[in-house]
Write a protein that holds these residues in place. Structure first.
Motif, PDB file in Angstrom:
ATOM      1  N   MET A  95       0.841  -1.202   0.000  1.00 22.16           N
ATOM      2  CA  MET A  95       0.000   0.000   0.000  1.00 22.16           C
ATOM      3  C   MET A  95       0.878   1.255   0.000  1.00 22.16           C
ATOM      4  O   MET A  95       1.841   1.357   0.744  1.00 22.16           O
ATOM      5  CB  MET A  95      -0.894  -0.003   1.247  1.00 22.16           C
ATOM      6  N   LYS A  96       0.535   2.217  -0.857  1.00 18.57           N
ATOM      7  CA  LYS A  96       1.269   3.464  -0.916  1.00 18.57           C
ATOM      8  C   LYS A  96       1.041   4.266   0.366  1.00 18.57           C
ATOM      9  O   LYS A  96       0.150   3.998   1.153  1.00 18.57           O
ATOM     10  CB  LYS A  96       0.812   4.289  -2.119  1.00 18.57           C
ATOM     11  N   ASN A  97       1.911   5.285   0.552  1.00 19.41           N
ATOM     12  CA  ASN A  97       1.805   6.132   1.725  1.00 19.41           C
ATOM     13  C   ASN A  97       0.439   6.798   1.781  1.00 19.41           C
ATOM     14  O   ASN A  97       0.011   7.448   0.830  1.00 19.41           O
ATOM     15  CB  ASN A  97       2.911   7.191   1.687  1.00 19.41           C
ATOM     16  N   LEU A  98      -0.251   6.641   2.922  1.00 15.98           N
ATOM     17  CA  LEU A  98      -1.622   7.146   3.061  1.00 15.98           C
ATOM     18  C   LEU A  98      -1.687   8.650   2.908  1.00 15.98           C
ATOM     19  O   LEU A  98      -2.580   9.176   2.242  1.00 15.98           O
ATOM     20  CB  LEU A  98      -2.175   6.733   4.429  1.00 15.98           C
ATOM     21  N   SER A  99      -0.747   9.377   3.500  1.00 12.30           N
ATOM     22  CA  SER A  99      -0.779  10.838   3.433  1.00 12.30           C
ATOM     23  C   SER A  99      -0.673  11.331   2.001  1.00 12.30           C
ATOM     24  O   SER A  99      -1.342  12.294   1.611  1.00 12.30           O
ATOM     25  CB  SER A  99       0.370  11.424   4.269  1.00 12.30           C
ATOM     26  N   ILE A 100       0.152  10.676   1.202  1.00 10.55           N
ATOM     27  CA  ILE A 100       0.308  11.061  -0.201  1.00 10.55           C
ATOM     28  C   ILE A 100      -0.996  10.828  -0.964  1.00 10.55           C
ATOM     29  O   ILE A 100      -1.440  11.670  -1.758  1.00 10.55           O
ATOM     30  CB  ILE A 100       1.453  10.278  -0.860  1.00 10.55           C
ATOM     31  N   ILE A 101      -1.631   9.663  -0.714  1.00  8.46           N
ATOM     32  CA  ILE A 101      -2.885   9.340  -1.395  1.00  8.46           C
ATOM     33  C   ILE A 101      -3.968  10.354  -1.044  1.00  8.46           C
ATOM     34  O   ILE A 101      -4.675  10.862  -1.921  1.00  8.46           O
ATOM     35  CB  ILE A 101      -3.347   7.914  -1.033  1.00  8.46           C
ATOM     36  N   VAL A 102      -4.105  10.667   0.243  1.00 12.22           N
ATOM     37  CA  VAL A 102      -5.116  11.645   0.679  1.00 12.22           C
ATOM     38  C   VAL A 102      -4.850  13.001   0.046  1.00 12.22           C
ATOM     39  O   VAL A 102      -5.780  13.681  -0.421  1.00 12.22           O
ATOM     40  CB  VAL A 102      -5.123  11.754   2.219  1.00 12.22           C
ATOM     41  N   PHE A 103      -3.583  13.397   0.006  1.00 11.79           N
ATOM     42  CA  PHE A 103      -3.232  14.693  -0.583  1.00 11.79           C
ATOM     43  C   PHE A 103      -3.592  14.741  -2.061  1.00 11.79           C
ATOM     44  O   PHE A 103      -4.160  15.727  -2.542  1.00 11.79           O
ATOM     45  CB  PHE A 103      -1.734  14.966  -0.404  1.00 11.79           C
ATOM     46  N   ILE A 104      -3.288  13.677  -2.803  1.00 12.21           N
ATOM     47  CA  ILE A 104      -3.564  13.654  -4.241  1.00 12.21           C
ATOM     48  C   ILE A 104      -5.068  13.664  -4.502  1.00 12.21           C
ATOM     49  O   ILE A 104      -5.562  14.380  -5.375  1.00 12.21           O
ATOM     50  CB  ILE A 104      -2.914  12.426  -4.902  1.00 12.21           C
ATOM     51  N   LEU A 105      -5.820  12.877  -3.726  1.00 18.19           N
ATOM     52  CA  LEU A 105      -7.279  12.851  -3.894  1.00 18.19           C
ATOM     53  C   LEU A 105      -7.884  14.216  -3.550  1.00 18.19           C
ATOM     54  O   LEU A 105      -8.843  14.656  -4.188  1.00 18.19           O
ATOM     55  CB  LEU A 105      -7.894  11.759  -3.025  1.00 18.19           C
ATOM     56  N   ALA A 106      -7.318  14.887  -2.536  1.00 17.95           N
ATOM     57  CA  ALA A 106      -7.780  16.239  -2.207  1.00 17.95           C
ATOM     58  C   ALA A 106      -7.439  17.211  -3.327  1.00 17.95           C
ATOM     59  O   ALA A 106      -8.213  18.128  -3.625  1.00 17.95           O
ATOM     60  CB  ALA A 106      -7.150  16.701  -0.894  1.00 17.95           C
ATOM     61  N   LEU A 107      -6.282  17.003  -3.964  1.00 17.30           N
ATOM     62  CA  LEU A 107      -5.875  17.854  -5.075  1.00 17.30           C
ATOM     63  C   LEU A 107      -6.843  17.708  -6.249  1.00 17.30           C
ATOM     64  O   LEU A 107      -7.168  18.683  -6.939  1.00 17.30           O
ATOM     65  CB  LEU A 107      -4.456  17.490  -5.512  1.00 17.30           C
ATOM     66  N   LEU A 108      -7.327  16.484  -6.473  1.00 20.21           N
ATOM     67  CA  LEU A 108      -8.327  16.252  -7.515  1.00 20.21           C
ATOM     68  C   LEU A 108      -9.606  17.032  -7.220  1.00 20.21           C
ATOM     69  O   LEU A 108     -10.245  17.584  -8.127  1.00 20.21           O
ATOM     70  CB  LEU A 108      -8.640  14.757  -7.633  1.00 20.21           C
ATOM     71  N   ASN A 109     -10.005  17.083  -5.940  1.00 20.56           N
ATOM     72  CA  ASN A 109     -11.171  17.881  -5.541  1.00 20.56           C
ATOM     73  C   ASN A 109     -10.908  19.377  -5.727  1.00 20.56           C
ATOM     74  O   ASN A 109     -11.795  20.136  -6.146  1.00 20.56           O
ATOM     75  CB  ASN A 109     -11.530  17.619  -4.079  1.00 20.56           C
ATOM     76  N   THR A 110      -9.666  19.789  -5.417  1.00 19.71           N
ATOM     77  CA  THR A 110      -9.303  21.196  -5.482  1.00 19.71           C
ATOM     78  C   THR A 110      -9.380  21.736  -6.902  1.00 19.71           C
ATOM     79  O   THR A 110      -9.705  22.917  -7.116  1.00 19.71           O
ATOM     80  CB  THR A 110      -7.887  21.398  -4.910  1.00 19.71           C
ATOM     81  N   LEU A 111      -9.083  20.890  -7.882  1.00 20.03           N
ATOM     82  CA  LEU A 111      -9.150  21.328  -9.274  1.00 20.03           C
ATOM     83  C   LEU A 111     -10.534  21.861  -9.625  1.00 20.03           C
ATOM     84  O   LEU A 111     -10.667  22.822 -10.382  1.00 20.03           O
ATOM     85  CB  LEU A 111      -8.783  20.165 -10.208  1.00 20.03           C
TER      86      LEU A 111
END
Length: 396
Positions: A1-17
């Motif tokens: 499993m990838k680093n959880l913090s990185i995944i949450v940040f990227i998914l939040a970035l998708l929302n931010t767009l």
């Protein structure tokens, strides 16, 4: 499993767009109307077209991600988003602007709907609420900084610099998705699931017959509609009715936006101590109470500071409802999570379109139609939350 913090940040970035795509170019509307040789109303249509593209796109990306995988569809969506943003930079034709805004939204919607499905793929209901809350904390910064950032872009680099920024941010997000987001669709990662695969029609039947999905989607849609109705009427309330300058309005708008971040911060802490259904009911009651109090403040012409506090409190309720309703609506499904997320997002936008359109037709330089609509929506949310609370209590 990838680093959880990185995944949450990227998914939040998708929302931010999404948020940045709506708010970032608002200060440039007067300049764009001159460049495109049209009135501001035609520039404003680009926002409506963006929402239309966003609603339609979700219906496509969700089912496709269930069938073809989460990552490939994220790639496709982000590429379309980038192409749309880049094309806008070089156009001065209003019809091209509208078309590319639709394309930009159509592609960008993939990040929202697939991001929700990824969280449900990876985590159980309780953990999903916490993850959605963390995403909200990150993406909640966007509506605070976007108007200020857009003004800076406009002043130093012109109207199209906002879309240059969006294209760069989209490209960066795409690289992060390629590098860090795992494929979470179990149908693709498990060789034994193909024999039990069900069709889209059956998936839709299962989803729409699920009571938890319907109720939480209704409550979540009401929360989203209440938020957008506030946002779209905030300039009328604070600049036209109360006579504040654009600078003061930006400060008030940013302050109230902090409520969403605060709500996202406290929600994971609340679910550790209180059952989700109690939080859900309490949040809907808070939304109804604050919306009703807002009517009293407006009719009695009480101080504007009290009005800001009431709106701030109502946004806290909305911010609490977002992660809980999303997790509860999508968690019941082992298959078709992308399709469920697509339906939820589409219904949220449709309710918002209907309610904001109603307020627009009723508005006559008055904030009362907005307040009454938010009260009516909150009453419906309380009804469904109480119904769910009673049913869970009986079954317990």
């Amino acid at each position: 499993m990838k680093n959880l913090s990185i995944i949450v940040f990227i998914l939040a970035l998708l929302n931010t767009l999404e948020s940045l795509s709506i708010d970032l170019y608002l200060p440039a509307f007067p300049s764009m109307s001159k460049i495109f040789q049209t009135d501001i109303g035609h520039i404003q249509i680009s926002i409506s077209i963006f929402f239309a593209g966003f609603a339609i796109g979700q219906l496509l990306w969700g089912p496709l991600s269930d069938k073809k995988g989460r990552k490939p569809m994220l790639y496709c969506g982000l590429i379309l988003f980038i192409v749309g943003a880049v094309a806008i930079i070089f156009t001065k034709n209003i019809y091209v602007l509208w078309t590319m805004r639709f394309l930009q939204a159509f592609g960008g919607s993939a990040g929202i709907v697939i991001g929700r499905a990824i969280v449900i793929d990876l985590y159980d209901k309780e953990k999903a609420v916490a993850i959605f809350s963390k995403q909200s904390q990150i993406s909640g910064i966007a509506p605070i900084v976007a108007p200020l950032l857009g003004s800076i872009f406009l002043r130093f680099w012109g109207w199209n610099s906002a879309f240059s920024f969006l294209s760069i941010l989209g490209a960066l997000t795409l690289l992060l998705v390629v590098r860090y987001i795992p494929e979470t669709n179990s149908k693709l990662t498990s060789p034994k699931t193909t024999a039990n695969e069900i069709g889209l029609k059956e998936q839709l039947r299962i989803i729409l017959s699920n009571r938890d999905f319907i109720i939480n989607t209704i409550i979540g849609s009401i929360a989203f509609a209440s938020l957008i109705i506030y946002i779209s009427n905030a300039p009328l309330l604070f600049m036209e009715i109360h006579g504040f300058s654009s600078e003061v309005f930006s400060f008030i708008f940013a302050f109230n936006s902090l409520a969403l971040i605060l709500a996202a911060y406290i929600t994971p802490k609340l679910i550790q101590r209180i059952k989700n259904i109690k939080i859900l009911l309490s949040a809907t009651i808070l939304l109804l109470s604050m919306s009703s109090l807002h009517l009293l403040v407006s009719l009695c012409q009480l101080p504007v500071g009290l009005e800001v506090v009431v709106l701030f409190s109502s946004l806290i309720a909305i911010g609490i409802l977002f992660p809980i309703t999303t997790a509860h609506a999508l968690s019941p499904f082992k298959e078709g999570r992308g399709t469920a997320a697509a339906l939820m997002g589409f219904m949220q936008l449709m309710v918002t379109f209907l309610m904001s359109g109603l307020v627009g037709m009723l508005e006559a330089k008055s904030i009362i139609p907005m307040i009454i609509t938010r009260i009516a929506l909150a009453m419906i949310a309380v009804y469904f939350a109480y119904y769910t609370f009673s049913r869970k209590k009986v079954l317990a």
